[in-house]
Scaffold this active site. Structure first.
Site, short mmCIF file in Angstrom:
data_model
loop_
_atom_site.label_atom_id
_atom_site.label_comp_id
_atom_site.label_asym_id
_atom_site.label_seq_id
_atom_site.Cartn_x
_atom_site.Cartn_y
_atom_site.Cartn_z
N LYS A 264 -39.90 -32.54 44.85
CA LYS A 264 -40.19 -32.56 43.40
C LYS A 264 -38.87 -32.59 42.62
O LYS A 264 -38.03 -31.71 42.78
CB LYS A 264 -41.01 -31.32 43.02
CG LYS A 264 -41.20 -31.14 41.50
CD LYS A 264 -42.10 -29.93 41.19
CE LYS A 264 -42.13 -29.63 39.69
NZ LYS A 264 -42.96 -28.46 39.35
N ASP A 269 -38.43 -28.78 33.12
CA ASP A 269 -39.87 -28.65 32.90
C ASP A 269 -40.13 -27.77 31.68
O ASP A 269 -40.11 -26.54 31.78
CB ASP A 269 -40.52 -28.05 34.16
CG ASP A 269 -42.04 -27.91 34.01
OD1 ASP A 269 -42.59 -28.48 33.04
OD2 ASP A 269 -42.67 -27.27 34.87
N LYS A 276 -44.43 -24.49 27.61
CA LYS A 276 -44.26 -23.16 28.20
C LYS A 276 -43.81 -22.18 27.14
O LYS A 276 -43.27 -22.57 26.10
CB LYS A 276 -43.17 -23.22 29.29
CG LYS A 276 -43.59 -23.88 30.59
CD LYS A 276 -42.45 -23.81 31.60
CE LYS A 276 -42.80 -24.48 32.91
NZ LYS A 276 -43.85 -23.80 33.66
N ASP A 346 -48.47 -29.07 32.06
CA ASP A 346 -47.48 -28.25 32.76
C ASP A 346 -47.68 -28.26 34.28
O ASP A 346 -46.84 -27.79 35.03
CB ASP A 346 -47.54 -26.80 32.23
CG ASP A 346 -46.32 -26.00 32.61
OD1 ASP A 346 -45.32 -26.60 33.07
OD2 ASP A 346 -46.35 -24.76 32.43
N ARG A 350 -47.42 -31.73 40.81
CA ARG A 350 -48.39 -32.34 41.74
C ARG A 350 -48.70 -33.78 41.33
O ARG A 350 -49.00 -34.63 42.18
CB ARG A 350 -49.65 -31.48 41.80
CG ARG A 350 -50.42 -31.40 40.53
CD ARG A 350 -51.38 -30.22 40.48
NE ARG A 350 -50.68 -28.95 40.30
CZ ARG A 350 -51.28 -27.76 40.25
NH1 ARG A 350 -52.59 -27.68 40.37
NH2 ARG A 350 -50.58 -26.66 40.08
#
Ligand code: BES
Ligand code: ZN
Ligand code: ZN
Length: 502
Positions: A264, A269, A276, A346, A350
């Site tokens: 990943k 992020d 977040k 978020d 995946r």
């Protein structure tokens, strides 16, 4: 200048000025092989000191340095109980040695390895792990510190071995593994602005040039041609162009199925539109730790010239909120054709891995291993001392658990199964990127990924728990470099197996 490490036999005169008396709390210092080399006065001093000091609570003594004679100083170093001695304790002891040498400003040390043996561990392996852990402990992320990096006090460690046979090779392996693990830490520690997908791809180029690997980088257009709608979807909110990085080491037979490591590579992020919280966002420049580990592992495998084919695939994106960003409720069409409903922007890891895992299958790999800082839930479940391991093959899971223990990248197996699948079924698309319940978040992530792997032999390492170093590990704060040692250990055993077969 980096810390240098060399091995010597007991017959060679040490050049280091400080001798380490590493002693177990349930054994006397008089038994230490170096004790006899001391003068009478020093022996008396050390024996008396150790008796006093070893009665402390932790059964660990720190040090005593006393002047004059040969060696110039002795460093009395407690190891805890001999009956509790283990690989883990050994690794920690090597690291603690570095931190104590630094605090005492000791420039050179001689350590007697034969008195630190562990049952069923060859001396060469001990030597390799000694080198690894000394160098991991010596690492600092000093790139942004002024004045330039503080000088390290400790410059030389001499490791006394009982035989020279295989020592040079073991030492070289240990140094290489530590070097690439520390490079991985550098990549992950670098702030998001200085480690964008393009900059990560540039770093991959440097690794390729240094180790003779081949590198291919797909930009936005090439990814569109590959129909990587999942990666492109996540990347939409950022001004940074996404990159799909492919680093390959071609060792061994051309026809041999490769080991494929998928990492990943979220260079930052923020959470995207599902932004977040402030505290949740700290450390999210390290959300490319899996990608960094995959790249550095392949580079290390190449540097070690292992006769095996290993490939790192890193989807690199930045997850940002913006008017052009992907939205909750959006549906992305992945490379495999599976449509992904976005329950939460978020849960981006995946989503990008979906395309990368599908791409990995095209290599007809021996195994696929993905490494991802995927879920806070994995950290909630395991704390900071185990990586969450999921696999669709029991024997492979067992192999990784064992290699994890040996290499120091400890893992803990987690469950998967069809009973979990209903939880990530999409309402309007094939699959949802979040679970329907609050329970088993790490498993939801794994089951989502499994969908894109099909029946290929695969393991998923959720490295969110172990992304950073923890207190008591005697390692610098920040990225841990988790995964590099495990993947290199896997490649090493696979290469050895091929040699036996072939
Ligand atoms: N990168 C994070 C997971 C993470 C959190 C890694 C803390 C390391 C430390 C990941 O992309 C994420 O945000 N996951 C969500 C998933 C949820 C929305 C289903 C999480 O864990 O909260
Ligand atoms: Zn996220
Ligand atoms: Zn993430």
């Amino acid at each position: 200048m980096a810390l240098s490490i060399r091995s010597i036999t007991a017959a060679t005169r040490p050049t280091a000025t400080t001798c380490v008396f590493a002693v177990f709390s349930d054994e006397s210092v008089e038994k230490h092989p170096c004790f006899r080399a001391l003068g009478a006065a020093q022996r008396r001093y050390l024996a008396a000191f150790s008796k006093r000091a070893f009665t402390n609570e932790r059964n660990e003594v720190d040090y005593v340095v006393f002047p004059s004679g040969k060696p110039a100083a002795a460093f009395l170093f407690g190891l805890g109980k001999h009956s509790e001695w283990s690989r883990r304790r050994f690794a920690l002891a090597m690291r603690r040695l570095v931190s104590m040498a630094e605090s005492q400003k000791i420039a050179s040390l001689t350590v007697h390895l034969p008195s630190l043996t562990i049952t069923d561990v060859a001396e060469t392996e001990l030597l390799q792990h000694a080198a690894e852990n000394l160098l991991l402990a010596d690492y600092r992320f000093g790139r942004y510190q002024r004045p330039a990096k503080k000088k390290h006090a400790l410059r030389l460690v001499e490791l006394v071995v009982s035989a020279n046979r295989g020592a040079a090779k073991a030492l070289a392996i240990g140094k290489t593994i530590a070097q690439f693990t520390n490079q991985c830490r550098d990549l992950a520690n670098t702030p998001g602005s200085d480690m964008t997908p393009s900059l990560l791809a540039q770093k991959a180029k440097t690794l390729a040039d240094e180790t003779g690997c081949t590198l291919r980088v797909l930009g936005r257009d090439a990814m569109a041609k590959e129909k990587m709608g999942a990666i492109l979807g996540v990347a939409r909110g950022s001004v940074e162009e996404p990159k799909f990085i492919i680093l390959e080491h071609r060792g061994g037979q051309k026809t041999e199925p490769p080991l494929v490591f998928v990492g990943k590579g979220v260079t930052f992020d923020s959470g995207g539109i599902n932004l977040k919280s402030s505290s949740g966002m700290s450390d999210m420049h390290m959300d490319m730790s899996g990608g960094a580990a995959a790249l550095c592992a392949v580079a290390a495998i190449a540097a070690l010239k292992l006769p095996i084919r290993a490939i790192a695939l890193v989807p690199a994106v930045e997850n940002m909120p913006s008017g052009s960003g992907y939205r909750p409720g959006d549906v992305l069409t992945s490379r495999s054709g599976t449509t992904i409903e976005i329950g939460d922007t978020d849960a981006e890891g995946r989503v990008i891995l979906a395309d990368a895992l599908d791409y990995a299958k095209d290599y007809k790999p021996a195994v696929i291993i993905d490494l991802a800082t995927l879920t806070g839930a994995a950290a909630v479940a395991l704390g900071q001392h185990r990586t969450a391991l999921f696999s669709n093959r029991d024997a492979f899971a067992e192999e990784l658990l064992q290699l994890g223990k040996r290499s120091g990248d400890d893992c803990w197996r987690m469950p998967m199964g069809e009973e979990y699948e209903a939880e990530i079924k999409g309402s309007f698309a094939d699959i949802n990127n979040i679970g329907k319940t609050r329970y088993g978040g790490a498993i939801h992530g794994a089951v989502f990924l499994q969908h894109f792997v099909g029946s290929a032999p695969w393991a998923h390492l959720d490295i969110a728990p172990t992304m950073t170093t923890a207190d008591g590990q005697y390692l610098a704060k920040g990225a841990s470099g988790v995964g590099v040692r495990l993947l290199v250990a896997l490649a090493k055993t696979r290469a050895e197996k091929l040699k036996v077969k072939g």
